[in-house]
Design a protein around this motif. Structure first.
Motif, short mmCIF file in Angstrom:
data_model
loop_
_atom_site.label_atom_id
_atom_site.label_comp_id
_atom_site.label_asym_id
_atom_site.label_seq_id
_atom_site.Cartn_x
_atom_site.Cartn_y
_atom_site.Cartn_z
N THR A 339 2.35 -27.05 21.31
CA THR A 339 2.20 -28.02 22.37
C THR A 339 0.72 -28.06 22.75
OG1 THR A 339 2.82 -26.20 23.85
CG2 THR A 339 4.51 -27.85 23.36
N HIS A 340 0.40 -28.91 23.72
CA HIS A 340 -0.98 -28.88 24.24
C HIS A 340 -0.90 -28.60 25.72
CE1 HIS A 340 -5.28 -29.82 23.69
NE2 HIS A 340 -5.20 -30.04 24.99
N PRO A 341 -1.33 -27.43 26.21
CA PRO A 341 -1.94 -26.37 25.42
C PRO A 341 -0.91 -25.60 24.59
CG PRO A 341 -1.70 -25.67 27.69
CD PRO A 341 -1.29 -27.11 27.65
N GLU A 342 -1.42 -24.81 23.64
CA GLU A 342 -0.57 -24.03 22.75
C GLU A 342 0.05 -22.84 23.49
OE1 GLU A 342 -3.39 -24.83 18.81
OE2 GLU A 342 -3.37 -22.86 19.77
N LEU A 343 1.20 -22.41 22.99
CA LEU A 343 1.86 -21.20 23.50
C LEU A 343 2.06 -20.25 22.32
CD1 LEU A 343 3.23 -19.43 25.55
CD2 LEU A 343 5.26 -20.88 25.42
N ALA A 344 1.26 -19.19 22.29
CA ALA A 344 1.30 -18.23 21.19
C ALA A 344 1.93 -16.92 21.64
CB ALA A 344 -0.12 -17.98 20.66
N ARG A 345 2.61 -16.28 20.72
CA ARG A 345 3.36 -15.07 21.08
C ARG A 345 3.32 -14.05 19.95
NH1 ARG A 345 8.76 -14.33 23.09
NH2 ARG A 345 9.34 -12.15 22.68
N ALA A 346 3.16 -12.78 20.32
CA ALA A 346 3.26 -11.67 19.37
C ALA A 346 4.10 -10.57 19.99
CB ALA A 346 1.87 -11.13 19.01
N GLY A 347 5.01 -10.00 19.22
CA GLY A 347 5.77 -8.86 19.69
C GLY A 347 6.73 -9.18 20.82
N LEU A 348 6.88 -8.23 21.75
CA LEU A 348 7.90 -8.29 22.77
C LEU A 348 7.45 -9.09 24.00
CD1 LEU A 348 8.93 -4.51 22.73
CD2 LEU A 348 10.01 -6.40 21.48
N SER A 349 8.42 -9.70 24.66
CA SER A 349 8.17 -10.26 25.98
C SER A 349 8.18 -9.12 26.98
CB SER A 349 9.24 -11.29 26.35
OG SER A 349 10.50 -10.64 26.52
N ALA A 384 -2.62 -15.86 30.21
CA ALA A 384 -2.31 -14.88 29.16
C ALA A 384 -1.62 -13.69 29.80
CB ALA A 384 -3.58 -14.44 28.45
N LYS A 385 -0.72 -13.09 29.06
CA LYS A 385 -0.03 -11.87 29.49
C LYS A 385 0.01 -10.91 28.32
CE LYS A 385 3.85 -11.84 31.95
NZ LYS A 385 5.30 -11.93 32.29
N ILE A 386 -0.44 -9.69 28.56
CA ILE A 386 -0.44 -8.66 27.52
C ILE A 386 0.29 -7.43 28.06
CG2 ILE A 386 -1.85 -7.18 26.03
CD1 ILE A 386 -4.04 -9.38 26.25
N ILE A 387 1.27 -6.96 27.29
CA ILE A 387 2.07 -5.80 27.70
C ILE A 387 1.68 -4.61 26.83
CG2 ILE A 387 4.40 -4.89 28.04
CD1 ILE A 387 4.19 -8.55 27.55
N CYS A 388 1.26 -3.53 27.47
CA CYS A 388 0.85 -2.32 26.75
C CYS A 388 1.69 -1.13 27.21
CB CYS A 388 -0.62 -2.01 27.01
SG CYS A 388 -1.77 -3.28 26.44
N ASP A 389 1.79 -0.14 26.35
CA ASP A 389 2.42 1.11 26.78
C ASP A 389 1.43 1.91 27.61
OD1 ASP A 389 0.68 2.38 25.02
OD2 ASP A 389 2.22 2.77 23.50
N ILE A 394 -0.74 -2.22 22.40
CA ILE A 394 -0.10 -3.50 22.68
C ILE A 394 1.33 -3.51 22.16
CG2 ILE A 394 -0.17 -6.00 22.25
CD1 ILE A 394 -3.21 -5.73 21.91
N LEU A 395 2.25 -3.87 23.04
CA LEU A 395 3.66 -4.03 22.66
C LEU A 395 4.02 -5.50 22.49
CD1 LEU A 395 5.27 -1.50 25.16
CD2 LEU A 395 4.70 -1.10 22.75
N GLY A 396 3.34 -6.34 23.24
CA GLY A 396 3.61 -7.77 23.16
C GLY A 396 2.53 -8.55 23.88
N ALA A 397 2.40 -9.81 23.50
CA ALA A 397 1.39 -10.66 24.13
C ALA A 397 1.83 -12.11 24.05
CB ALA A 397 0.04 -10.48 23.45
N SER A 398 1.54 -12.85 25.12
CA SER A 398 1.77 -14.30 25.13
C SER A 398 0.54 -14.97 25.72
CB SER A 398 3.00 -14.66 25.98
OG SER A 398 4.19 -14.18 25.38
N ILE A 399 0.11 -16.04 25.08
CA ILE A 399 -1.03 -16.80 25.58
C ILE A 399 -0.64 -18.27 25.63
CG2 ILE A 399 -3.47 -17.39 25.31
CD1 ILE A 399 -3.78 -14.95 23.50
N LEU A 400 -0.73 -18.86 26.80
CA LEU A 400 -0.55 -20.29 26.97
C LEU A 400 -1.90 -20.86 27.35
CD1 LEU A 400 1.13 -22.92 27.34
CD2 LEU A 400 1.47 -22.23 29.72
N GLY A 401 -2.49 -21.66 26.46
CA GLY A 401 -3.78 -22.21 26.78
C GLY A 401 -4.52 -22.71 25.56
N GLU A 402 -5.72 -23.21 25.80
CA GLU A 402 -6.56 -23.73 24.73
C GLU A 402 -6.84 -22.64 23.69
OE1 GLU A 402 -8.93 -26.76 22.89
OE2 GLU A 402 -7.35 -26.78 24.42
N ARG A 403 -6.66 -22.97 22.41
CA ARG A 403 -6.94 -22.08 21.27
C ARG A 403 -6.12 -20.79 21.30
NH1 ARG A 403 -13.51 -23.12 20.57
NH2 ARG A 403 -13.45 -25.23 21.42
#
Length: 448
Positions: A339-349, A384-389, A394-403
């Motif tokens: 979408t615009h902006p993009e929603l990127a995700r890695a690992g766990l919410s 952006a949200k980054i979840i760490c132990d 890093i356990l998971g990350a989500s970024i909503l935004g440009e690039r």
């Protein structure tokens, strides 16, 4: 009968990666495909949708400064031209030049090492099934009488419709809904869940929903479509929410309700390949119930992304010809909704991380509106949200935004190579850049 080391059924991302990997191992390879090489991604998925999205984004930006008249016929024609341009890197000629034998046709199993393709028998020591998936068509009354669209037909349109109902609020639905809306189509999204993109972080999915509504897209969540009718004026969808009926109307209907694995018609039963509605059953090495047959990509899942099909394809080939086999690891899966902006995700919410690891986590968030580059670019919608132990991994990350998609790649390197997130600040990042957001967040991480 022609004999090969490996026969690969399906020329999408999984099959192509498997074929090139097999050649690297010095194997004699045949790739069998009943359409053109490239698969769903090239012809009706990633490539055409991103081409359409990019054109729509450029038009949307231009409209901020001038009146823009959209030529729908030219737009759709350009999308098809870009598809063929992208296809050049995976054409039959490219395959042949790489030493891969290409066979156009539909493959059926004769036995565990023999395939029948267009009345020709093919023998192979190993077989990789990479037959992909197709659009899921729901059981809705009257749908069989309606001229609906799916991702497999929408890019074949010659003109843009005046209005469109998008049934499904997942990644495909929201991407195409926004793109068509920006091109001047009146769009309505209907989704059964209580939010769009319901598998993503809730606050980010809600933000996407807000952005789409700002762009005049009508959104109907928690609605279930039960009946479709069509007349000369267009299509009517009857739907219910909490027992209350509502009818929406549009010129055309786009189905975006997910994917269905291609498992029918190949006579899997003859060789005892186990499969169900979710796809072919494989073990952790991607091997099917037959010792010499592997399966990869959308026909297997659990993640139906082209890049995952590629990873599985390469691994399956190596496992097929190696005594030391490697398990498929899904710990570092990543994806992006464009979408615009993009929603990127890695690992766990955050919710998934808490369910798995408990409350002893560190969650860092940061808003695009506080980032200098986003401010001057006027692209401040996002976070952006980054979840760490507790150790900072890093356990998971989500970024909503440009690039967001490109920025997520940097986090994927840290996550996959098991590097603590706070080490990111040790690398010099150019200013002003969007990646400064990640550096700021790494400094926010507590290492007590």
């Amino acid at each position: 009968m022609k004999t090969y080391d490996v026969a690969i059924i399906g020329g999408g991302a999984g099959g192509l990666n498997a074929a090139f990997e097999a050649k690297k191992l010095g194997k004699k390879v045949v790739l069998i495909e009943d359409n053109a090489p490239g698969g769903e991604c090239t012809w009706s998925g990633c490539i055409p949708s991103k081409a359409l999205i990019n054109i729509a984004d450029e038009i949307h930006t231009a409209k901020k400064y001038a009146d823009v008249k959209v030529n729908g016929k030219e737009v759709l024609s350009s999308v098809r031209e870009l598809i063929h341009l992208a296809h050049q890197g995976e054409s039959v000629e490219v395959l042949k030049n790489a030493g891969i034998h290409y066979l156009h046709g539909y493959a059926k199993f004769v036995d565990a090492t023999t395939l029948l393709v267009c009345d020709e028998k093919i023998h192979a020591k190993k077989i990789i099934i990479a037959t992909g998936s197709k659009a899921l068509v729901p059981h809705i009354s009257g749908l069989e009488k309606v001229e609906y669209l799916t991702n497999e037909t929408v890019f074949l349109m010659q003109e843009l419709p005046k209005s469109m109902i998008v049934l499904g609020g997942g990644p495909i639905g929201v991407e195409l809904a926004q793109a068509f809306s920006r091109l001047g189509v009146n769009v309505k999204i209907v989704e059964m869940a209580d939010t769009l993109l319901h598998r993503e972080e809730k606050e980010m999915a809600s933000k996407v929903e807000f952005i789409l509504e700002e762009e005049k897209i009508e959104i109907f969540t928690s609605y279930k479509g039960v009946e479709v009718t069509q007349d000369v004026s267009g299509i009517e969808l009857t739907m219910f929410k909490n027992g209350k009926k509502k009818v929406v109307h549009a010129e055309t209907l786009l189905l975006a309700l997910g994917r269905k694995p291609n498992v029918q018609g190949m006579d899997f039963e003859k060789v005892g390949i186990h499969f169900n509605d979710k796809g072919i059953e494989v073990d952790e090495y991607l091997k099917t119930s037959c010792e010499n047959i592997y399966a990869v990509g959308d026909v297997v899942g659990p993640y139906q992304f082209s890049h995952m099909g590629g990873v599985q394809g390469r691994l399956a080939v190596n496992n097929a010809f190696s005594e030391q086999k490697t398990k498929m690891n899904y710990d570092h899966v990543a994806w992006c909704t464009f979408t615009h902006p993009e929603l990127a995700r890695a690992g766990l919410s955050e919710r998934e991380a808490k369910q798995k690891y408990g409350e002893d986590l560190q969650t860092i968030t940061y808003q695009y509106k506080d980032l200098d580059r986003a401010v001057v670019d006027q692209k401040t919608q996002g976070m952006a949200k980054i979840i760490c132990d507790k150790e900072g991994y890093i356990l998971g990350a989500s970024i909503l935004g440009e690039r967001a998609c490109e920025m997520l790649g940097e986090l994927q390197v840290l996550k996959t190579l098991k590097i603590p997130f706070n080490h990111l600040q040790e690398a010099i990042h150019p200013y002003p850049g969007y990646s400064e957001l990640l550096v700021i967040m790494s400094k926010m991480l507590s290492m007590d």
